[in-house]
Design a protein around this motif. Structure first.
Motif, mmCIF file in Angstrom:
data_model
loop_
_atom_site.group_PDB
_atom_site.id
_atom_site.type_symbol
_atom_site.label_atom_id
_atom_site.label_comp_id
_atom_site.label_asym_id
_atom_site.label_seq_id
_atom_site.Cartn_x
_atom_site.Cartn_y
_atom_site.Cartn_z
ATOM 1 N N THR A 1 0.797 -1.145 -0.186
ATOM 2 C CA THR A 1 -0.030 -0.017 -0.022
ATOM 3 C C THR A 1 0.907 1.236 0.065
ATOM 4 O O THR A 1 0.439 2.323 -0.197
ATOM 5 C CB THR A 1 -0.948 0.011 1.361
ATOM 6 O OG1 THR A 1 -0.166 0.035 2.439
ATOM 7 C CG2 THR A 1 -1.858 -1.205 1.024
ATOM 8 N N GLY A 2 2.070 0.970 0.249
ATOM 9 C CA GLY A 2 2.842 2.387 0.408
ATOM 10 C C GLY A 2 4.423 2.262 -0.188
ATOM 11 O O GLY A 2 5.184 2.159 0.599
ATOM 12 N N PRO A 3 4.565 1.532 -1.592
ATOM 13 C CA PRO A 3 5.773 1.247 -1.779
ATOM 14 C C PRO A 3 6.722 2.358 -1.986
ATOM 15 O O PRO A 3 6.393 3.244 -2.969
ATOM 16 C CB PRO A 3 5.445 0.513 -3.286
ATOM 17 C CG PRO A 3 4.248 1.063 -3.706
ATOM 18 C CD PRO A 3 3.612 1.352 -2.389
ATOM 19 N N SER A 4 7.711 2.338 -1.408
ATOM 20 C CA SER A 4 8.721 3.459 -1.240
ATOM 21 C C SER A 4 9.906 3.044 -2.465
ATOM 22 O O SER A 4 10.599 4.246 -2.627
ATOM 23 C CB SER A 4 9.308 3.941 0.011
ATOM 24 O OG SER A 4 8.276 3.973 0.938
ATOM 25 N N GLU B 1 11.365 5.205 -10.302
ATOM 26 C CA GLU B 1 9.872 5.329 -10.647
ATOM 27 C C GLU B 1 9.121 5.182 -11.696
ATOM 28 O O GLU B 1 8.022 4.659 -12.020
ATOM 29 C CB GLU B 1 9.636 6.611 -10.023
ATOM 30 C CG GLU B 1 9.025 6.617 -8.437
ATOM 31 C CD GLU B 1 8.519 8.005 -8.019
ATOM 32 O OE1 GLU B 1 8.774 9.020 -8.473
ATOM 33 O OE2 GLU B 1 7.254 7.790 -7.335
ATOM 34 N N LEU C 1 1.668 -0.121 -10.973
ATOM 35 C CA LEU C 1 0.729 1.058 -11.043
ATOM 36 C C LEU C 1 0.651 2.005 -12.084
ATOM 37 O O LEU C 1 1.963 2.158 -12.565
ATOM 38 C CB LEU C 1 0.853 1.993 -9.664
ATOM 39 C CG LEU C 1 0.903 1.331 -8.239
ATOM 40 C CD1 LEU C 1 1.261 2.173 -7.118
ATOM 41 C CD2 LEU C 1 -0.430 0.530 -7.911
ATOM 42 N N ARG D 1 1.096 7.058 -10.189
ATOM 43 C CA ARG D 1 1.817 6.846 -8.875
ATOM 44 C C ARG D 1 1.119 7.277 -7.659
ATOM 45 O O ARG D 1 1.040 6.943 -6.567
ATOM 46 C CB ARG D 1 3.200 7.634 -8.841
ATOM 47 C CG ARG D 1 2.979 9.401 -8.929
ATOM 48 C CD ARG D 1 4.093 9.787 -9.622
ATOM 49 N NE ARG D 1 5.089 9.909 -8.583
ATOM 50 C CZ ARG D 1 5.415 10.966 -7.838
ATOM 51 N NH1 ARG D 1 4.546 11.882 -7.535
ATOM 52 N NH2 ARG D 1 6.433 10.773 -6.689
ATOM 53 N N GLY D 2 -0.178 7.903 -7.870
ATOM 54 C CA GLY D 2 -1.259 8.540 -7.080
ATOM 55 C C GLY D 2 -2.131 7.138 -6.748
ATOM 56 O O GLY D 2 -3.018 7.338 -5.801
ATOM 57 N N ASP D 3 -2.137 6.213 -7.545
ATOM 58 C CA ASP D 3 -3.179 5.146 -7.529
ATOM 59 C C ASP D 3 -3.127 4.458 -6.064
ATOM 60 O O ASP D 3 -1.905 3.904 -5.863
ATOM 61 C CB ASP D 3 -3.106 3.984 -8.516
ATOM 62 C CG ASP D 3 -3.760 4.789 -10.053
ATOM 63 O OD1 ASP D 3 -3.481 3.963 -10.945
ATOM 64 O OD2 ASP D 3 -4.540 5.724 -9.716
ATOM 65 N N SER D 4 -4.127 4.321 -5.381
ATOM 66 C CA SER D 4 -4.254 3.688 -4.177
ATOM 67 C C SER D 4 -4.319 1.988 -4.463
ATOM 68 O O SER D 4 -4.973 1.615 -5.133
ATOM 69 C CB SER D 4 -5.221 4.134 -3.266
ATOM 70 O OG SER D 4 -6.503 3.694 -3.669
ATOM 71 N N VAL D 5 -3.637 1.149 -3.728
ATOM 72 C CA VAL D 5 -3.805 -0.267 -3.655
ATOM 73 C C VAL D 5 -4.883 -0.486 -2.292
ATOM 74 O O VAL D 5 -4.149 -0.562 -1.287
ATOM 75 C CB VAL D 5 -2.712 -1.033 -3.812
ATOM 76 C CG1 VAL D 5 -2.575 -2.409 -3.497
ATOM 77 C CG2 VAL D 5 -1.933 -0.485 -4.844
ATOM 78 N N VAL D 6 -5.942 -0.710 -2.653
ATOM 79 C CA VAL D 6 -7.073 -0.955 -1.425
ATOM 80 C C VAL D 6 -7.366 -2.396 -1.646
ATOM 81 O O VAL D 6 -8.486 -2.786 -2.172
ATOM 82 C CB VAL D 6 -8.071 0.043 -1.624
ATOM 83 C CG1 VAL D 6 -9.038 0.002 -0.400
ATOM 84 C CG2 VAL D 6 -7.660 1.383 -1.843
#
Lengths: 294, 337
Positions: free
Chosen positions: A55-58, A66, A97, A100-105
């Motif tokens: 959910t927050g891949p850095s 990126e 993704l 880059r702003g897409d959430s993985v819910v």
């Protein structure tokens, strides 16, 4: 005793598997994973980095990758290499993704399925080290990776904390998790341990001090070292993107990192944290050297 | 006379629409409480298949009970981030203390971080236990008008990990909403773990129809944090949660020795303010780093009360005033001290 056939084929040519865990969010797991990877490469090892924070891949941003996408080969997904030398590769949901702003819910089961694919369906090839960056907590992702690696005999885990008690409290839980799943603890790294004011060089303990070392002593695990806050490190990471965005798509060269000539592996040598990490990495290498997986 | 029973261990919710499972869910499990439970392709061969297939589907039978509990709660605020370690729990505790400064208001703080519950420590309630009475679980009161609930109060040993998959965490969250006797509250502040997963989906699912004022998003200035917060905003939009605004925490550091300003987490892409403008959400303000916050959190004291003159306290109070305006409960000037 695990037989050779229980070991996922994708992991069969990897000599050492190290997880980077915390329990607490925001302590710098991804930064530590990145620096460990860079230090290992500088010591001459080939390194793969797996990012299971779905959910927050850095990690794509940390490695300046990126804009990259994953390619499919007949044997599976090909990880993204940082440069033509192929000493360092990364796998992350960040590469999958669309935006880059897409959430993985996703609820747990779907996350577990993804992690299974990341372990089994990626063509890791031959690596000296596979580092696995994890999200905070002790939940689906952690249970899944422990299950997936059960037959792979991982070397152990590096635990990251910041000095203050609310952080070490969560890391204690992570230590408890490691013990429950039979994961060896390679050591504790205390991150954000002091900040040197660039104006007067006074050291401020913004996030308190000493908690990581006390924790390691209390649990009888190695204390790998204290890493101070270095804003230059963040700036170096971000510089990759400034250079990348200054280069137009048509000029990008696949053989040069980021297509811009910026080599994170080389640049990192100038960072103040590099010698500190060299010492931490040497300890990790020494501990894992004796662990033979195959 | 009400009998009080101490809740000493956290148990998964076993009745209603989350069935007791014989074994962990398979990898492609559609979710034990979904319409497809027991019927999807992935269910073939799962030992739980019969259990899931025979459990009644349809509206969640517990929602009416949750509605009843939430009827007495005037304002509900979620504190979200996406990124870990940005100060969600710290900000939640400050919100709680600040709202409770007005002794006419009743305030509740709910900690949904099941793996890493920080709020009991931060609010000085470490080691407290939950008591159960005929009217439900009693929150732990840290002030006369400030009660809280966290799994931190249910652990027999606080160093033990809670190694639960998502469905089990959702079950406990449901109990927090259904079984806790919050009473009448003016404000319920809900702290969440980082990410966009089971906890977030579930709390939204359970509270949606009861009316949530919205979510406050917390970030730190650097791009790796903003990246996760973008995702959280995307989640809020998909889930229909109103975004009340964005708070940029750890925004700059003032050296206690020379008063020189530095950035620990450099805002190379414009920080929270730029993100808020880009995503068209209100920017509530920036909160500078003060090393004493960490100490207050560790000792369980209210930073706003201990150091009211700190630039951090002043920034937080300003943000909270703004927030109360947004939710339609503005601060009356005689409330300020």
């Amino acid at each position: 005793m695990a037989t050779a056939s229980d070991l996922p084929p994708s992991l069969s040519k990897i000599r050492h598997i190290v997880l980077v865990l915390s329990g607490k969010g925001g302590v710098g797991k991804s930064s530590i994973t990145t620096q460990l990877a860079l230090s290992l490469v500088q010591l001459g090892y080939s390194v793969g980095v797996l990012d299971i924070d779905l959910t927050g891949p850095s990690l794509p941003r940390m490695f300046g990758l990126e804009s990259k996408k994953i390619h499919q080969s007949s044997q599976g997904w090909v990880p993204v290499y940082t440069d033509a030398s192929k000493r360092l590769c990364v796998m992350s949901i960040g590469f999958l993704l669309k935006d880059r702003g897409d959430s993985v819910v996703w609820r747990g089961p779907k996350k577990s399925a993804m992690i299974r694919q990341f372990v089994r369906d990626v063509v890791w090839g031959e690596l000296d080290y596979l580092l696995i960056d994890t999200p905070p907590g002790t939940s689906d992702e952690h249970i899944s990776i422990a299950e997936q690696l059960r037959d792979a005999n991982p070397d152990g885990a590096v635990l990251v904390t910041t000095p203050q008690a609310v952080a070490t409290a969560d890391v204690r839980k992570e230590l408890s998790f490691c013990r429950k799943v039979g994961l060896d603890i390679l050591g504790v790294v205390e991150n954000m341990s002091g900040f040197l004011c660039p104006h007067c060089s006074e050291c401020s303990h913004i996030f308190s001090k000493g908690g990581g070392e006390d924790l390691a002593k209390q649990y009888g695990v190695p204390f790998l070292g204290a890493v101070p806050i270095d804003p230059q490190f963040v700036l170096m990471i971000e510089e990759q993107h400034a250079t990348a965005s200054a280069t137009t798509v048509g000029d990008q060269r696949p053989d040069v990192e980021g297509g811009t000539g910026f080599s994170l592996i080389e640049k990192y040598k100038e960072c103040k944290l590099c010698p500190i990490f060299a010492r931490i990495t040497e300890q990790v290498v020494a501990t894992t050297k004796d662990k033979v997986r195959q | 006379m009400a009998t009080a029973t101490t809740v000493t261990s956290a148990k998964p919710y076993n009745t209603g629409t989350i069935p007791t499972l014989a074994a962990p869910e398979p990898e492609h499990c559609p979710g034990t409480d979904s319409e497809q439970a027991g019927k999807a392709d992935a269910c073939e061969g799962c030992p739980n298949q019969l259990i899931c297939a025979s459990t009644p589907k349809g509206p969640d039978v517990d929602l009416p009970a949750i509605h009843r509990r939430m009827e007495g709660v005037r304002h509900k605020i979620l504190v979200l981030s996406g990124k870990g370690g940005v100060g969600k729990s710290t900000f939640t505790s400050m919100l709680g203390w600040a709202f409770a400064q007005d002794t006419d208001k009743e305030v509740g703080v709910m900690d949904l971080d099941i793996c890493g519950p920080s709020l009991p420590t931060m609010m000085g309630a470490k080691g407290e236990q939950i008591h159960m009475s005929n009217s439900g679980w009693s929150p732990v009161y840290v002030a006369d008008n400030l009660g809280m609930m966290s799994i931190g109060f249910m652990l027999p040993n606080e160093d033990d990990a809670i190694i639960w998959r998502g469905a089990k965490k959702s079950g406990l969250i449901k109990q927090f909403l259904k079984d806790v006797d919050w009473g009448s509250l003016d404000f319920l502040v809900v702290d969440t773990p980082p990410g966009t997963s089971d906890e977030h989906l579930s709390v939204n699912q359970y509270l949606k129809d009861t009316g949530v004022d919205g979510a406050v998003l917390v970030t730190t200035p650097q791009e790796v944090a903003l990246l996760d917060v973008r995702k959280e905003i995307d989640f809020c939009r998909k889930a229909g949660i109103k975004v009340l605004g964005l708070v940029e925490n750890m925004s700059g550091f003032v050296c206690p020795n020379c008063s020189g300003e530095s950035f620990i987490f450099a805002p190379t892409t414009g920080g929270g303010k730029a993100l808020a403008a880009d995503m068209k959400i209100p920017f509530l303000g920036s909160v500078p780093l003060d090393p004493r916050i960490g100490q207050s959190c560790d000792t369980g004291n209210s930073f706003l009360d201990e150091y009211p003159d700190s630039p951090t306290s002043k920034a937080v109070i300003k943000i909270i005033r703004q927030l109360r305006e947004f939710i339609g409960d503005p601060v009356e000037d005689d409330e300020d001290e």
